[in-house]
Design an enzyme around this catalytic site. Structure first.
Site, mmCIF file in Angstrom:
data_model
loop_
_atom_site.group_PDB
_atom_site.id
_atom_site.type_symbol
_atom_site.label_atom_id
_atom_site.label_comp_id
_atom_site.label_asym_id
_atom_site.label_seq_id
_atom_site.Cartn_x
_atom_site.Cartn_y
_atom_site.Cartn_z
ATOM 1 N N CYS A 107 -80.074 36.181 24.752
ATOM 2 C CA CYS A 107 -78.862 35.367 24.944
ATOM 3 C C CYS A 107 -78.459 35.174 26.407
ATOM 4 O O CYS A 107 -78.099 34.079 26.806
ATOM 5 C CB CYS A 107 -77.694 35.942 24.148
ATOM 6 S SG CYS A 107 -77.895 35.776 22.368
ATOM 7 N N HIS A 145 -70.398 33.640 27.168
ATOM 8 C CA HIS A 145 -71.340 33.321 26.087
ATOM 9 C C HIS A 145 -70.548 33.188 24.787
ATOM 10 O O HIS A 145 -69.704 34.021 24.469
ATOM 11 C CB HIS A 145 -72.377 34.440 25.981
ATOM 12 C CG HIS A 145 -73.286 34.327 24.798
ATOM 13 N ND1 HIS A 145 -73.812 33.132 24.371
ATOM 14 C CD2 HIS A 145 -73.753 35.274 23.931
ATOM 15 C CE1 HIS A 145 -74.569 33.340 23.314
ATOM 16 N NE2 HIS A 145 -74.537 34.623 23.020
ATOM 17 N N ASN A 151 -73.024 30.063 17.863
ATOM 18 C CA ASN A 151 -73.710 30.794 18.929
ATOM 19 C C ASN A 151 -75.073 30.134 19.156
ATOM 20 O O ASN A 151 -75.949 30.211 18.301
ATOM 21 C CB ASN A 151 -73.873 32.259 18.488
ATOM 22 C CG ASN A 151 -74.630 33.106 19.492
ATOM 23 O OD1 ASN A 151 -75.306 32.591 20.369
ATOM 24 N ND2 ASN A 151 -74.530 34.413 19.335
#
Lengths: 317, 73
Positions: free
Chosen positions: A110, A244, A274
């Site tokens: 990520c 994020h 996400n």
């Protein structure tokens, strides 16, 4: 010397899957997903590839940067959901763009886009490049077990890109890794070796929700505080925090703990879910195109996820 | 001691009277979900100076307190 951001772009696939539609596939509800994750809908690929999304985001960023493909000195991409293991995503993008510069991927799950930015800063610092294209593109929908309600409601597909030029706008950065194969894992394709005897996991996202959450809320404040201090700034100097978009609750936790006004925390998880390493450049492009970013603004970018790994940096716009 | 710390965190989090939090109180009844629990565990880790792995689902405050006591060693 490092870089400045000359242009940004993003792309998401057309197909939107709402929480209500997901509720017809697995035992969940719009209320549960909204409260626990913060997602209302996500974009999901039907025919678009990871490389095509990256290409579309790149075209937008190149246009904004008034940069032609032949001016690019390097392309770096991040992805955990590329169409292929080989060639790297960046090489497919180079092909689609008709570019001739070197191209490579950086894999750091990520937070990978922030690792890409730092890698880019190194190339600029060594005088190896004058213009660079960096992209995060993720087709997370192909990495999900769509019968697992604890993971399939979280993720979405999309891409974000930046064109970088020489400058001094990358002020500070921090990186943290805590090697761990249990908390967040996407196993690779098992292969079909007649000799290998170990059991293998299914190649889908597996997460321990509470441990992931603990790692993330610990990382987000620690990393933000460090990069802000390293840049010689105060929390009150930050114009925008670009976290994020993993889970709204992680961002809410940071809002409670940091001395930064809540309205400065940028959020778009409700629209996209996400999108792993694409979430930061996608969000920066939305901010940029909405006219919210002004020259001299201090952006605090931060991300966390598989690895376990986290990263943060300060960008002067 | 761990129970009292957890009870204080819960009372602060949900705004209830600490005396209303019993060992048999379920997190669900208190309006605490697993992510709230994880957030409280971080604060406990900092206070107690230990790392607490959350592998199992805890139903009651007493269960969590007992589990953390066992992790303290």
């Amino acid at each position: 010397m490092n870089f400045q951001v000359l242009g940004t772009g993003h792309y998401v696939p057309e197909r939107i899957v709402t929480n209500d539609e997901l509720s017809t596939m697995v035992d969940t509800s719009d209320e549960w997903i909204t409260r626990r994750v913060g997602v209302k809908q996500r974009h999901v690929c039907t025919s678009e590839t990871t490389a095509e999304m990256a290409y579309q985001a790149a075209l937008q960023a190149l246009e904004m940067a008034d940069t032609t493909v032949d001016q690019l000195d390097m392309i770096i991409c991040s992805t955990v959901s590329g169409d292929n293991i080989c060639p790297p995503l960046a090489c497919s993008v180079q092909m689609l763009l008709g570019a001739s510069c070197p191209a490579m991927d950086v894999n750091a799950a990520c937070p990978a886009f922030l690792y890409v930015m730092d890698t880019a800063a190194g190339y600029f610092a060594r005088g190896k490049v004058q213009k660079m294209l960096i992209i995060g593109s993720e087709r997370m929908s192909r990495m999900l077990d769509w019968s697992d309600r604890s993971t399939c409601v979280i993720f979405g597909d999309g891409a974000g890109a930046m064109v970088l030029g020489e400058g001094d706008c990358y002020l500070s950065s921090v990186f943290y890794t805590k090697g761990n194969e249990e908390t967040i894992k996407i196993a690779a394709f098992a292969g079909m070796s007649p000799f290998y005897q170990n059991e293998h996991d299914k190649p889908y996202v597996q997460m321990e929700g509470q441990e992931t959450f603990k790692f993330a809320i610990g990382a987000i404040c620690r990393d933000l505080q460090q990069v802000i201090a390293d840049a010689g700034l105060l929390e009150s100097d930050i114009s925008w925090v670009v976290p994020h978009q993993a889970n709204i609750r992680i961002i809410e936790s940071a809002i409670r703990k940091m001395d930064i006004a809540p309205e400065k925390f940028c959020i778009n998880i409700e629209k996209y879910g996400n999108t792993s390493s694409a979430s930061i450049p996608l969000l920066v492009d939305e901010l940029n195109r909405s006219g919210k970013l002004h020259r001299g603004d201090y952006l605090a970018l931060c991300s966390f996820g598989g690895g376990l790994a986290s990263a943060a940096c300060i960008l002067k716009w | 001691m761990v129970f009292e710390k957890i009870a204080a965190l819960i009372a602060d989090h949900v705004g209830c009277d600490i005396a209303d939090i019993k060992a048999e109180s379920t997190f669900e009844a208190l309006g605490i979900d697993s992510l709230d629990t994880a957030e409280m565990v971080i604060e406990l880790e900092e206070e107690l100076g230990i790392e607490i792995q959350l592998k199992e689902k805890m139903e009651t405050v007493g269960q969590l307190a007992k589990y953390i006591e066992s992790q303290k060693g």
